[in-house]
Design a protein around this motif. Structure first.
Motif, PDB file in Angstrom:
ATOM      1  N   GLN A 281       4.616  -5.271  10.136  1.00 31.08           N
ATOM      2  CA  GLN A 281       5.771  -4.781   9.264  1.00 31.08           C
ATOM      3  C   GLN A 281       6.526  -6.002   8.888  1.00 31.08           C
ATOM      4  O   GLN A 281       7.080  -6.213   7.685  1.00 31.08           O
ATOM      5  CB  GLN A 281       6.566  -3.740   9.648  1.00 31.08           C
ATOM      6  N   TRP A 284       4.497  -8.288   6.535  1.00 34.35           N
ATOM      7  CA  TRP A 284       4.656  -7.612   5.256  1.00 34.35           C
ATOM      8  C   TRP A 284       5.726  -8.140   4.528  1.00 34.35           C
ATOM      9  O   TRP A 284       5.611  -8.600   3.461  1.00 34.35           O
ATOM     10  CB  TRP A 284       4.292  -6.138   5.431  1.00 34.35           C
ATOM     11  N   SER A 335       7.488   4.002   6.500  1.00 30.93           N
ATOM     12  CA  SER A 335       8.145   3.486   5.270  1.00 30.93           C
ATOM     13  C   SER A 335       9.968   3.590   5.929  1.00 30.93           C
ATOM     14  O   SER A 335      10.609   2.648   5.454  1.00 30.93           O
ATOM     15  CB  SER A 335       8.164   4.407   4.314  1.00 30.93           C
ATOM     16  N   VAL A 338      10.452   0.459   7.900  1.00 29.40           N
ATOM     17  CA  VAL A 338      10.362  -0.643   6.923  1.00 29.40           C
ATOM     18  C   VAL A 338      11.733  -0.654   6.531  1.00 29.40           C
ATOM     19  O   VAL A 338      12.252  -1.841   5.932  1.00 29.40           O
ATOM     20  CB  VAL A 338       9.388  -0.720   6.031  1.00 29.40           C
ATOM     21  N   TYR A 368      11.991  -1.700  -0.946  1.00 26.31           N
ATOM     22  CA  TYR A 368      10.862  -2.389   0.131  1.00 26.31           C
ATOM     23  C   TYR A 368      10.133  -0.897   0.742  1.00 26.31           C
ATOM     24  O   TYR A 368       9.068  -0.952   0.964  1.00 26.31           O
ATOM     25  CB  TYR A 368      11.359  -3.355   0.823  1.00 26.31           C
ATOM     26  N   GLU A 369      11.010  -0.109   1.031  1.00 29.48           N
ATOM     27  CA  GLU A 369      10.582   1.161   1.739  1.00 29.48           C
ATOM     28  C   GLU A 369       9.521   1.853   0.729  1.00 29.48           C
ATOM     29  O   GLU A 369       8.301   2.457   1.097  1.00 29.48           O
ATOM     30  CB  GLU A 369      11.528   2.066   1.813  1.00 29.48           C
ATOM     31  N   TYR A 372       6.352  -0.467   0.219  1.00 28.33           N
ATOM     32  CA  TYR A 372       5.387  -0.643   1.121  1.00 28.33           C
ATOM     33  C   TYR A 372       4.706   0.965   1.319  1.00 28.33           C
ATOM     34  O   TYR A 372       3.589   0.755   1.582  1.00 28.33           O
ATOM     35  CB  TYR A 372       6.255  -0.400   2.617  1.00 28.33           C
ATOM     36  N   LYS A 376       0.770   0.764   1.313  1.00 23.79           N
ATOM     37  CA  LYS A 376      -0.083   1.157   2.504  1.00 23.79           C
ATOM     38  C   LYS A 376      -0.341   2.490   2.482  1.00 23.79           C
ATOM     39  O   LYS A 376      -1.322   2.938   3.193  1.00 23.79           O
ATOM     40  CB  LYS A 376       1.098   0.784   3.584  1.00 23.79           C
TER      41      LYS A 376
END
Length: 515
Positions: A281, A284, A335, A338, A368-369, A372, A376
């Motif tokens: 993570q 990423w 998520s 993240v 960004y949550e 991601y 993903k």
């Protein structure tokens, strides 16, 4: 912070060297503090009054007249989380005005004594301020050390949110937005960041972990003292101390980054599969915005039912039950991980200059949550943004526009954490990307966390940088998105519509949100 709705599953709540005092130096004065400096020039004979740095949402938070350079916190845990801890707080600061008194934010603990530069000082309380009067006034531009011996009480009434979190086996901290000062005396505003040294003494059998890297462990007799130091400045609301019967898991992240996770010992094997996800993570996130900004990272999985997850600097706070007893799908929990990780850049490394700038932290973490989850787990970003657009006018009516949120209701100081600063603010970022294009937006994101690393920055700073990176005048465009009562048209998506708040249901559907 990420607020998590309750499900049917309920979790049990069970010294560095320094300059000589009062030497002169060139000052770096946070802008919000400078606005309020004049209010601090009070006569010693006048009644003590609570002060603030002029924050629109928290008028009495923070104090003018000084700039904290470092905190040295010492806590002695008595072996139970139902009794006060003995504590010593040392504050090293530069004065930014002539001071006959120094106001510190502090409430809920008992002050036993105060010293200023090694000399006894008198003190009184005013509202949630500890007002300190040194023997002699402190001149503008002087270095001073304030030492407060006090208790730190983990037991609160229903009127208090945040501060110490009582876990099944000890304590953790959740100080956002304005609760650090119920744990220790401080200048409790994110515009005044400082270095931290944190020492915790606990009976043998307990493990203490705090922000930053461990610098010492002193085992002697029936107790152990753990010392941690940060390598980057930190806002008081991001301080973290974990005391419990815990196991610390160590691993290595990208480019040799030391990672450490703190978990209840009896759940360590069950939690390990989740902890193993952190290095990837981080990689990423680094692929999106650049290198991780701190000296370490990890998850603190506390045995407590808080209802939220929190981005405490270098050691994010999570409810253990989110991973072991949750009804949420795996992709969603990842998520959330993240979201709190993204806060290390947005909110921790680059802190909000005022609490009205909260959208810069929560909006980016939500962005960004969502990104991601899209990359993903195949959860389309556009679908989430379109749903947010439909609800945006309702959120603005209830909580204010993203960059001008309404104040929280009395007794609900965490009430500023509403959907308008989460998905509503992420929607602003989506609109900006639509307007300036993905390449310019990605350059902006990298420039933002690089230029303002280890500082506090404002909405105006973000708008100015967006204009610089894009080469366009964006003031009018972003002003409408950030401050408008109504949601502007979405660039490139003319068919999107926002529901009229007057016709919308009075209660929005339950969803997760974060701090």
């Amino acid at each position: 912070m990420l607020l998590i709705p309750r499900t049917k599953v309920q979790r049990p709540v069970p010294g560095a060297s320094r300059p000589s005092p009062r030497t002169r130096r060139r000052l770096r004065v946070p802008a919000l503090l400078a606005l309020a400096v004049s209010t601090c020039l009070v006569a010693a004979s006048a009644p003590a009054t609570p002060l603030g740095v002029g924050d629109r949402l928290y008028p009495y938070l923070g104090n003018p007249g000084y700039d904290v350079m470092s905190y040295d916190l010492s806590f002695t845990y008595p072996g139970t989380n139902s009794k006060p801890l003995q504590a010593v707080t040392r504050i090293d600061a530069w004065t930014t005005a002539d001071l006959e008194r120094v106001n510190l934010d502090f409430a809920h603990g008992k002050v036993e004594s105060v010293e200023v530069d090694g000399e006894p000082a008198t003190f009184s309380t005013a509202g949630e301020d500890l007002v300190v009067t040194p023997e002699a006034p402190l001149p503008d531009g002087s270095w001073t050390r304030i030492t407060v011996r006090h208790t730190s009480d983990p037991v609160y009434g229903k009127e208090r949110e945040g501060g110490w979190v009582r876990t099944a086996d000890g304590l953790a901290m959740a100080n956002q937005a304005d609760a650090a000062h119920v744990v220790f005396p401080c200048n409790d505003h994110p515009s005044d960041k400082a270095m931290f040294t944190i020492r915790v003494t606990a009976p043998n059998g307990y493990t203490a972990v705090a922000n930053g890297l461990r610098s010492d462990v002193d085992r002697g007799g029936r107790a152990t003292t753990w010392t941690y130091r940060t390598e980057h400045p930190m806002a008081t609301e991001l301080a973290q101390v974990s005391i419990g019967r815990s196991t610390v898991r160590h691993r290595t992240g990208p480019h040799g980054l030391p990672l450490r996770d703190v978990v209840p010992t009896k759940h360590r094997e069950q939690l390990e599969p989740w902890l193993e996800k952190t290095p990837d993570q981080i990689s990423w996130m680094e692929s999106k915005i650049g290198r991780y900004p701190f000296e370490t990272y990890g998850l603190l999985m506390a045995d407590a039912a808080t209802g939220f997850e929190l981005e405490t600097q270098t050691l994010s706070l999570f409810e253990r039950g989110l991973f072991t007893e949750s009804a949420f799908p795996k992709w969603y929990i990842e998520s959330i991980m993240v979201h709190e990780l993204a806060h290390q850049w947005f909110g921790d490394s680059v802190s909000p200059r005022s609490w009205s700038d909260l959208w810069l932290s929560e909006g980016h973490a939500t962005w960004y949550e969502a990104l991601y989850a899209a990359e993903k787990a195949g959860r389309p970003l556009e679908a989430r943004m379109r749903a947010a657009y439909a609800a945006s006018d309702r959120w603005r009516a209830a909580g204010g526009p993203p960059a001008a949120p309404k104040a929280a209701a009395p007794g609900k100081k965490n009430g500023i954490f509403r959907p308008n600063v989460y998905d509503g603010a992420a929607l602003v970022l989506y609109a900006l990307r639509q307007e300036i294009g993905a390449p310019a937006f990605e350059r902006l994101e990298r420039a933002w966390v690089s230029r303002y690393q280890d500082t506090a920055a404002s909405t105006a700073d973000f708008v100015a940088l967006a204009e610089e990176i894009s080469g366009r005048n964006l003031d009018g465009f972003l002003h409408a998105w950030l401050y408008g009562k109504k949601t502007p048209p979405m660039p490139g998506q003319p068919e999107w519509r926002s529901t009229d708040p007057a016709k919308a249901p009075t209660k929005a559907p339950t969803k997760a949100s974060t701090k």
